[in-house]
Write a protein that holds these residues in place. Structure first.
Motif, short mmCIF file in Angstrom:
data_model
loop_
_atom_site.label_atom_id
_atom_site.label_comp_id
_atom_site.label_asym_id
_atom_site.label_seq_id
_atom_site.Cartn_x
_atom_site.Cartn_y
_atom_site.Cartn_z
N ASN A 52 -11.41 5.77 -21.34
CA ASN A 52 -10.89 7.00 -21.94
C ASN A 52 -12.04 7.95 -22.30
O ASN A 52 -11.99 9.15 -22.04
CB ASN A 52 -10.08 6.68 -23.18
N ILE A 53 -13.09 7.38 -22.89
CA ILE A 53 -14.26 8.18 -23.26
C ILE A 53 -14.95 8.73 -22.02
O ILE A 53 -15.41 9.88 -21.98
CB ILE A 53 -15.25 7.33 -24.09
N ASN A 54 -15.03 7.90 -20.96
CA ASN A 54 -15.76 8.27 -19.75
C ASN A 54 -14.93 9.09 -18.77
O ASN A 54 -15.39 9.37 -17.67
CB ASN A 54 -16.27 7.01 -19.03
N GLY A 55 -13.72 9.45 -19.16
CA GLY A 55 -12.86 10.22 -18.26
C GLY A 55 -13.56 11.39 -17.59
O GLY A 55 -13.47 11.57 -16.36
N PRO A 56 -14.31 12.23 -18.33
CA PRO A 56 -14.99 13.37 -17.71
C PRO A 56 -16.03 12.98 -16.67
O PRO A 56 -16.40 13.80 -15.83
CB PRO A 56 -15.64 14.07 -18.90
N LEU A 57 -16.52 11.70 -16.71
CA LEU A 57 -17.55 11.28 -15.77
C LEU A 57 -17.02 11.09 -14.35
O LEU A 57 -17.76 11.19 -13.37
CB LEU A 57 -18.18 9.95 -16.20
N LEU A 58 -15.75 10.80 -14.25
CA LEU A 58 -15.19 10.35 -12.97
C LEU A 58 -15.28 11.39 -11.87
O LEU A 58 -15.32 11.05 -10.69
CB LEU A 58 -13.73 9.91 -13.17
N ASN A 59 -15.33 12.67 -12.23
CA ASN A 59 -15.37 13.71 -11.21
C ASN A 59 -16.64 14.57 -11.28
O ASN A 59 -16.67 15.67 -10.74
CB ASN A 59 -14.13 14.62 -11.36
N ILE A 60 -17.67 14.05 -11.96
CA ILE A 60 -18.94 14.79 -12.03
C ILE A 60 -19.84 14.30 -10.91
O ILE A 60 -20.27 13.15 -10.90
CB ILE A 60 -19.61 14.60 -13.40
N SER A 61 -20.16 15.15 -9.97
CA SER A 61 -20.92 14.74 -8.78
C SER A 61 -22.29 14.19 -9.13
O SER A 61 -22.81 13.28 -8.46
CB SER A 61 -21.06 15.92 -7.82
N SER A 62 -22.92 14.72 -10.19
CA SER A 62 -24.28 14.28 -10.54
C SER A 62 -24.29 12.86 -11.09
O SER A 62 -25.33 12.25 -11.22
CB SER A 62 -24.89 15.23 -11.58
N LEU A 63 -23.11 12.33 -11.43
CA LEU A 63 -23.04 10.98 -11.99
C LEU A 63 -22.24 10.04 -11.10
O LEU A 63 -21.63 9.10 -11.55
CB LEU A 63 -22.42 11.04 -13.39
N GLN A 64 -22.25 10.32 -9.78
CA GLN A 64 -21.48 9.49 -8.86
C GLN A 64 -22.04 8.08 -8.73
O GLN A 64 -21.39 7.21 -8.18
CB GLN A 64 -21.41 10.16 -7.49
N GLY A 65 -23.25 7.87 -9.26
CA GLY A 65 -23.84 6.53 -9.19
C GLY A 65 -23.19 5.56 -10.14
O GLY A 65 -23.47 4.37 -10.10
N ILE A 66 -22.31 6.02 -11.01
CA ILE A 66 -21.63 5.14 -11.96
C ILE A 66 -20.47 4.45 -11.26
O ILE A 66 -19.62 5.10 -10.66
CB ILE A 66 -21.14 5.93 -13.19
N ILE A 67 -20.45 3.11 -11.34
CA ILE A 67 -19.47 2.29 -10.63
C ILE A 67 -18.46 1.71 -11.62
O ILE A 67 -18.81 1.40 -12.77
CB ILE A 67 -20.19 1.15 -9.88
#
Length: 335
Positions: A52-67
């Protein structure tokens, strides 16, 4: 005077406030006042809170390394099978020293909570956390975007993101530290199909990869439904109330939890890092534990620690059911 003893104790958790612990309770309130409460967020497991907290990360291209929503992998590093390249090095005294530093200026209460979470690892394993001096490879806590970590140690500075205030929570901190120590999510175990059914048809389109299985040896431990690393029942579900993970054979088993690492999580750390420790984590409502060699004397130089975890507003009742003690007096003379 030297006191040597063997003890046997029984404990139980009672659902009532411990009136004599008012001072300690007020201290805890001060530590937790800026962090989100699990009951307010209505989540039953840590990973759901993280997602829930990381929701904004899922579509940020600069953080696509997060699995799988909250971790990154080092290049050319094999962690899932317990490869030595994914372990923090052992010292001459068999302890594992993990250097760390704070890049961000965390609030005093948040920094204290991070340190408390690390101390729980130290109490039950051979891990030791030391403030970084000149070490090249070390953990660096940052107030980044969301909650995430790398899996296993790197060869240089390794960031672990604990965004204030939401990620500064005991369960989230310990979850990310488990990643940093070399662990993936419990639901990626190679023997997963024997214990849970993953309903891919219920998963949000494009997020199916979060349920990929990793090659693992599982450290000869039982599948842990209550692991701090286990997905919740509705992880990445495309609709509220639609389960993506169903336990087997009992579909009503709880998945994940909010308190912090489980007994088996600690067992896995001690097996992976070959820790020879005495003590354990106790989370059951009732149980017992005994000192080594009981009813014989306590071994010389042994240091055993048992941690009893109780839910908030519960008290722990400990009953000594047996004790075998010897008092040794040494008389010296002066001349």
């Amino acid at each position: 005077m030297n006191f040597t003893s063997g003890i046997m104790l029984a404990f139980s958790l009672l659902s009532a406030l411990w009136s004599s612990a008012v001072v300690g309770e007020e201290l805890l309130k001060q530590l937790f006042k800026d962090t989100p409460k699990a009951q307010e967020m209505n989540y039953n497991d840590i990973i759901s809170r993280i997602m829930n907290i990381n929701g904004p990360l899922l579509n940020i291209s600069s953080l696509q390394g997060i699995i799988t929503g909250d971790y990154r992998e080092h290049a050319n590093t094999i962690c899932s099978a317990g490869h030595k390249s994914c372990l923090w090095p052992s010292s001459h005294n068999k302890n594992i020293y993990v250097p760390y530093a704070f890049k961000s200026n965390y609030k005093r209460a948040h920094k204290a909570l991070i340190m408390t979470s690390l101390f729980e690892f130290e109490s039950l394993t051979c891990l030791r956390f030391k403030y970084r001096t000149r070490e090249v490879a070390y953990l660096e806590f940052i107030d980044g975007i969301g909650c995430w970590s790398y899996v296993g140690p790197g060869k240089r500075t390794q960031e672990i993101s604990l965004q204030e205030p939401h990620c500064v929570d005991v369960g989230i901190i310990q979850h990310q530290m488990m990643h940093a120590l070399g662990f993936y999510h419990e639901t990626s175990r190679i023997d997963r199909k024997n214990h849970v059914e993953v309903k891919i048809e219920h998963v949000v389109k494009g997020f199916e990869h979060n349920f990929n299985v990793k090659k693992s040896n599982n450290l000869v431990t039982e599948y842990d439904y209550s692991s701090i690393m286990h997905f919740g029942r509705y992880a990445f579900s495309k609709m509220p109330g639609l389960p993506t993970i169903v336990p087997k054979p009992d579909p009503n088993i709880n998945l994940g939890q909010l308190m912090g690492f489980s007994k088996t999580d600690i067992l896995k750390i001690n097996k992976l890092y070959q820790c020879n420790v005495c003590g354990n984590l106790l989370t059951e409502n009732y149980g017992s534990f005994i000192s080594p060699h009981y009813p014989d004397l306590y071994p010389d130089y042994a240091q055993c620690k048992w941690m009893i975890r109780a839910p908030w507003q519960h008290k722990v009742e400990v009953l000594f059911t047996g004790i075998n003690a010897m008092l040794l007096f040494w008389y010296g003379a002066s001349y």
